[in-house]
Design an enzyme around this catalytic site. Structure first.
Site, mmCIF file in Angstrom:
data_model
loop_
_atom_site.group_PDB
_atom_site.id
_atom_site.type_symbol
_atom_site.label_atom_id
_atom_site.label_comp_id
_atom_site.label_asym_id
_atom_site.label_seq_id
_atom_site.Cartn_x
_atom_site.Cartn_y
_atom_site.Cartn_z
ATOM 1 N N GLY A 33 0.856 -1.282 0.116
ATOM 2 C CA GLY A 33 -0.005 0.007 0.166
ATOM 3 C C GLY A 33 0.884 1.240 -0.076
ATOM 4 C CE1 TYR A 42 -9.202 1.041 8.627
ATOM 5 C CE2 TYR A 42 -10.183 2.658 10.327
ATOM 6 C CZ TYR A 42 -8.983 2.052 9.540
ATOM 7 O OH TYR A 42 -7.693 2.765 9.807
ATOM 8 N N GLY A 73 -0.401 4.855 -0.864
ATOM 9 C CA GLY A 73 -1.363 5.568 -0.086
ATOM 10 C C GLY A 73 -0.818 6.754 0.661
HETATM 11 N N1 SER Z 1 -8.427 7.973 9.618
HETATM 12 C C1 SER Z 1 -9.181 6.737 9.563
HETATM 13 C C2 SER Z 1 -10.571 6.560 9.301
HETATM 14 O O1 SER Z 1 -11.107 8.030 9.427
HETATM 15 C C3 SER Z 1 -9.186 6.182 11.011
HETATM 16 O O2 SER Z 1 -8.080 5.129 11.209
HETATM 17 O O3 SER Z 1 -10.997 5.867 9.023
#
Ligand code: SER
Length: 315
Positions: free
Chosen positions: A10, A141, A13
């Site tokens: 990655g 997530y 990124g």
């Molecule tokens: N910056 C990330 C998000 O907003 C949090 O780890 O998903």
């Protein structure tokens, strides 16, 4: 120069863009292999196209370059994963297992894997969130990061895998762009400010979130990875604190340099995600275990961001 052969997954990124350069200065760019779904043009050393969910392709690169250390930065972030829950879960977990299994089989010696403030949820203490506390994340997530942390610890305890991790706050940078996070407003806002446009924030003005300037995050990451093994007492993931602020405070800070800058507010689905996360973080474990200390505050971060974004837009 230290001898490590590093693979960054990655690498194109938001974090990878800056991490590759930082690692190259320490280990030599020829010892840093940058991979992503697209060519990583920002890296001067070796670069490969790689889908990290393809185990055979990943193993092949590890063998070809005799990789010792992997920085695994592949993830679908909070806002995007809410739209693609199964895809988000699969990507975040499959790629982690691939890397952990390579380490278990001694194909690599060391792993960095990022976790996030998203591991916390609405039942977590909101202010100065402790290292060890209630963790009931409500996003895909967050669930993937929370499960991932426990798997990291499991692989360390059962198989002796040297995997290290940080719970990143929202990361603010101008070299690389964030993609699909709830904290992305704190980067977008600078582009509007520098272009002289009004910014519409997708979080309301009073939403406090833990944030950090990228330079601090990169320094923390590499310091953690270079710390002696004996100092690492947490094998889930370390809390890390930088700056906590709200959109209103960030607007005010930018206005000290760009007084005409205007912001209005139109919260969307990301507001619920932000509401479930901490407002500030207690990172005393990181401070005590491997001497962590942030350098940037709101003022110095804003000054660098405004200059950086200007430079980027003019180039
Ligand atoms: N910056 C990330 C998000 O907003 C949090 O780890 O998903």
């Amino acid at each position: 120069m230290e001898m490590e052969r590093i693979l960054v997954l990655g690498a194109g990124g938001q974090i990878g863009t800056e991490l590759c350069g930082y690692l190259s200065d320490i280990y030599g760019s020829e010892n840093v292999v940058a991979t992503d779904l697209r060519p990583v043009k920002s890296h001067v050393g070796p670069s490969e196209i790689l889908d990290a969910s393809d185990f055979d392709a990943l193993e092949n690169i590890v063998n070809t370059y005799q990789i010792t250390t992997v920085y695994h930065l592949v993830a679908m972030l909070s806002a995007t994963a809410e739209k693609h829950p199964v895809k988000g879960w699969d990507l975040n977990m499959d790629t982690l297992f691939h890397v952990l299994n390579l380490a278990k089989d001694k194909k690599i010696q060391k792993v960095f894997w990022p976790s996030s403030i998203a591991v916390f949820g609405p039942t977590t203490p909101k202010h100065n969130t402790p290292q060890r506390t209630i963790m009931e994340p409500t996003t895909v997530y967050g669930i993937s990061k929370s499960a991932g942390e426990l798997w990291c610890q499991y692989y360390h305890q059962k198989y002796g895998v040297d995997v290290r991790s940080i719970r990143y706050p929202g990361l603010i940078s101008w070299k690389g762009e964030p993609g699909g996070g709830t904290t992305d407003y704190a980067v977008e806002i600078f582009y509007s400010a520098v272009k002289g446009e009004k910014y519409t924030s997708f979080l309301d003005e009073k939403t406090y979130l833990p944030m950090m300037y990228m330079n601090d995050a990169i320094r923390a990451t590499v310091n953690l990875m270079r710390a002696e093994k004996e100092k690492i007492h947490i094998r889930t993931s370390y809390n890390l604190a930088g700056i906590s602020f709200s959109p209103k405070e960030l607007h005010a800070a930018i206005k000290t340099t760009l007084p005409e800058f205007e912001v209005d507010y139109a919260p969307d689905f990301r507001q619920d995600i932000a509401n479930s996360w901490p407002a500030s973080i207690d990172d005393s474990s990181a401070q005590n275990d491997w001497d962590w200390k942030p350098k940037y505050d709101l003022k110095t971060m804003c000054a660098e961001m405004i200059e950086g974004v200007k430079k980027k837009l003019n180039s």
